[in-house]
Design a protein around this motif. Structure first.
Motif, mmCIF file in Angstrom:
data_model
loop_
_atom_site.group_PDB
_atom_site.id
_atom_site.type_symbol
_atom_site.label_atom_id
_atom_site.label_comp_id
_atom_site.label_asym_id
_atom_site.label_seq_id
_atom_site.Cartn_x
_atom_site.Cartn_y
_atom_site.Cartn_z
ATOM 1 N N TYR A 177 -1.897 2.284 -2.727
ATOM 2 C CA TYR A 177 -2.953 3.141 -2.154
ATOM 3 C C TYR A 177 -3.447 4.159 -3.171
ATOM 4 N N HIS A 178 -2.517 4.646 -4.026
ATOM 5 C CA HIS A 178 -2.899 5.658 -5.013
ATOM 6 C C HIS A 178 -3.158 5.059 -6.392
ATOM 7 N N ARG A 220 -13.728 1.064 -1.722
ATOM 8 C CA ARG A 220 -13.472 1.433 -3.115
ATOM 9 C C ARG A 220 -12.718 0.305 -3.835
ATOM 10 N N PHE A 233 -11.543 3.423 1.812
ATOM 11 C CA PHE A 233 -10.482 2.945 0.912
ATOM 12 C C PHE A 233 -10.719 1.478 0.526
ATOM 13 N N GLY A 256 -4.705 9.302 4.623
ATOM 14 C CA GLY A 256 -6.051 8.754 4.827
ATOM 15 C C GLY A 256 -6.334 8.453 6.286
ATOM 16 N N GLU A 301 0.794 -1.245 0.000
ATOM 17 C CA GLU A 301 0.000 0.000 0.000
ATOM 18 C C GLU A 301 0.821 1.286 0.000
ATOM 19 N N ARG A 344 -5.638 1.545 9.583
ATOM 20 C CA ARG A 344 -6.405 2.451 8.706
ATOM 21 C C ARG A 344 -7.843 2.573 9.217
ATOM 22 N N ASP A 373 -12.229 7.218 6.458
ATOM 23 C CA ASP A 373 -11.425 7.167 5.224
ATOM 24 C C ASP A 373 -10.816 5.779 4.998
#
Ligand code: LGS
Length: 463
Positions: free
Chosen positions: A73-74, A118, A115, A43, A37, A99, A111
């Motif tokens: 992560y991005h 998503r 994550f 986040g 990640e 997280r 957040d």
């Protein structure tokens, strides 16, 4: 490509085409949060034991850490698109506790949940089934600092609280839940020795105490997941090895029994039989953790599957490692990976037979199998990873053989989707089906990935 290479590739393609798996076989790849990640301060994520451990000089072979890793992560869209290109029908990833709960307990970080939601949405849109692991070793740092992490019995309650929040929120979309990845590895290498986080080095007593608490946390979490996700498939992932003695000498035979008891039976017997093996209770008699009445009943929850991580066999002789287990690893002649692990494809078949015969889990998955070899990027940008390709296909052959023999193996996950942070070894070993240039984050599907896609394509052709 030279004529020699063309022949080699044709042979591997023939092998890929000859592997006959049932059409509903799950074919996936696995990763873990800290290994891919990055974005450790984004986040709302809180610090973990691995953030701390990697920043202590001398702990990691190449002096690196997972601060950026694969920057997954991005890059969720790009990475899920690559999974689709590989033809994966499933993806095994882990959720980073800090997280969700940056301090380990207390305020929930929306957040973090968003994550993983998503990621899950992207997977489902791509027709890839998510398999989530709730704990792949990245304990929130504040919980480590409180009573040495898994040495504190009440960490069980913190874990169950985290599992409750996570499965309640993500359970509508994620149906496959794994409580823990590899209890043996993080407890023995992280609590017994100093090789992995938290680097405690407390010997067998610490390893067994951490193991017992993690087993209890597993057992207490299962009913919570069942309540939150009534249609869930719930399991645990263990790293198991077929074990053989290096010789017929009674000392080696006994060392093999102890090693097998330490790595395999200690966990399997607790989970499937509700008892620790009697011979190991004797071996461990001076280093046993506090086991309270009812603990083992609680650990032995009915499970829907067992996940097995298998990389090699263990040929064992008498020795001094992991006292009082006291063994030494014997290294037979043969091919070895970059990690120094023997290539022995039959280990995959043998471990499935062993588990199926002795414990009869309802369903089995190979949740990790793979190999690190040095890769060369050719002038045309391709990566012809012959050794990894052959490792993967010869192990898949053994999976097909196990299914033919009636073993309820439902899926195979390759370790790993893409080159990543290999714990104490840093970025030196590359295990991925996808090559990652860590300077630019460019991803390139290796030859092994293309061959894996051929096997997956055959399955999809059968649908
Ligand atoms: O990256 C890990 C892979 C690579 O090889 C993954 O996160 C783990 O779940 C798993 O342990 N993995 C793995 N295991 C092979 C056997 C581990 C032996 C430990 C030796 C430490 C020096």
């Amino acid at each position: 490509m030279s004529a020699n290479h063309t022949n080699k590739l044709e042979r591997l393609q023939q092998l890929a085409n000859s592997i006959s798996l049932p059409k509903d076989m799950v074919l996936g790849a696995a990763t873990a949060s800290y290994q891919i990640e990055g974005a450790i301060n984004e986040g709302g994520r809180g610090p973990t034991v691995w953030d701390h451990f990697t920043h202590i000089p001398g702990n990691i072979a190449d002096g690196t850490n997972g601060d950026i890793a694969c920057d997954h992560y991005h890059r969720l869209e790009e990475d899920v698109a690559l999974m689709k290109e590989l033809g994966l029908t499933a993806y095994r990833f882990s959720i980073c506790w800090s997280r969700i709960l940056p301090n380990g307990r207390g305020p929930i970080n929306e957040d973090g949940l968003a994550f993983y939601e998503r990621l899950t949405d992207l997977l489902l849109e791509a027709g890839i089934t998510p398999y989530a692991t709730l704990y792949h070793w990245d304990l929130p740092l504040p919980l480590q600092e409180e009573g040495n992490g898994w040495l504190r019995r009440n960490l069980v309650e913190d874990y169950v609280h985290y599992v409750n929040i996570t499965t309640k929120r993500l359970g509508a979309k994620i149906k496959h839940w794994t409580t823990f990845n590899e209890l043996f590895t993080f407890t023995w290498w992280g609590y017994g020795l100093k090789e992995d986080a938290p680097g405690l080095g407390g010997g067998a007593k610490a390893a067994l105490t951490a193991s017992h608490h993690a087993l209890l946390a597993h057992g207490k979490a299962v009913p919570v997941i069942r309540k939150n996700v009534p249609d869930a498939q719930i399991g645990i992932v263990l790293d198991l090895n077929p074990v053989t003695p290096a010789s017929n000498a009674p000392a080696d035979i006994d060392a093999a029994r102890r090693f097998e008891g330490c790595q395999n039976r200690w966990y399997l017997d607790a989970i499937f039989k509700g008892q620790y093996p009697a011979d190991m209770l004797e071996t461990y008699k001076d280093v046993l953790p506090a086991i309270e009445p009812g603990d083992l009943d609680e650990i032995a929850q009915p499970l829907d599957y067992l996940g097995i991580n298998i990389y090699r066999r263990s040929v064992i002789e008498d020795g001094t490692e992991f006292a009082p287990v006291n063994f030494k690893r014997h290294l037979p002649e043969g091919q070895y990976t970059q990690m120094g692990w023997e290539v022995h494809p039959q280990c995959l078949y043998d471990i499935l037979q062993y588990v199926n015969t002795n414990y009869s889990p309802k369903q089995l998955y190979i949740t990790e199998n793979g190999a690190a070899f040095p890769d060369t990027v050719e002038a045309d940008g391709s990566i012809q990873d012959w050794d990894r390709s052959s490792y993967m296909l010869t192990h898949l052959e053994q999976a097909a053989r196990a299914i033919e023999d009636g073993i309820p193996l439902k899926g195979y996950f390759c370790w790993t989707l893409m080159d990543n942070f290999e714990w104490a070894e840093g970025y030196l070993p590359r295990f991925g089906l996808i090559h990652v240039d860590f300077g630019t984050q460019k991803r390139t599907i290796k030859q092994s990935g293309k061959l894996y896609a051929m096997v997956a394509g055959q399955l999809q052709g059968k649908l």
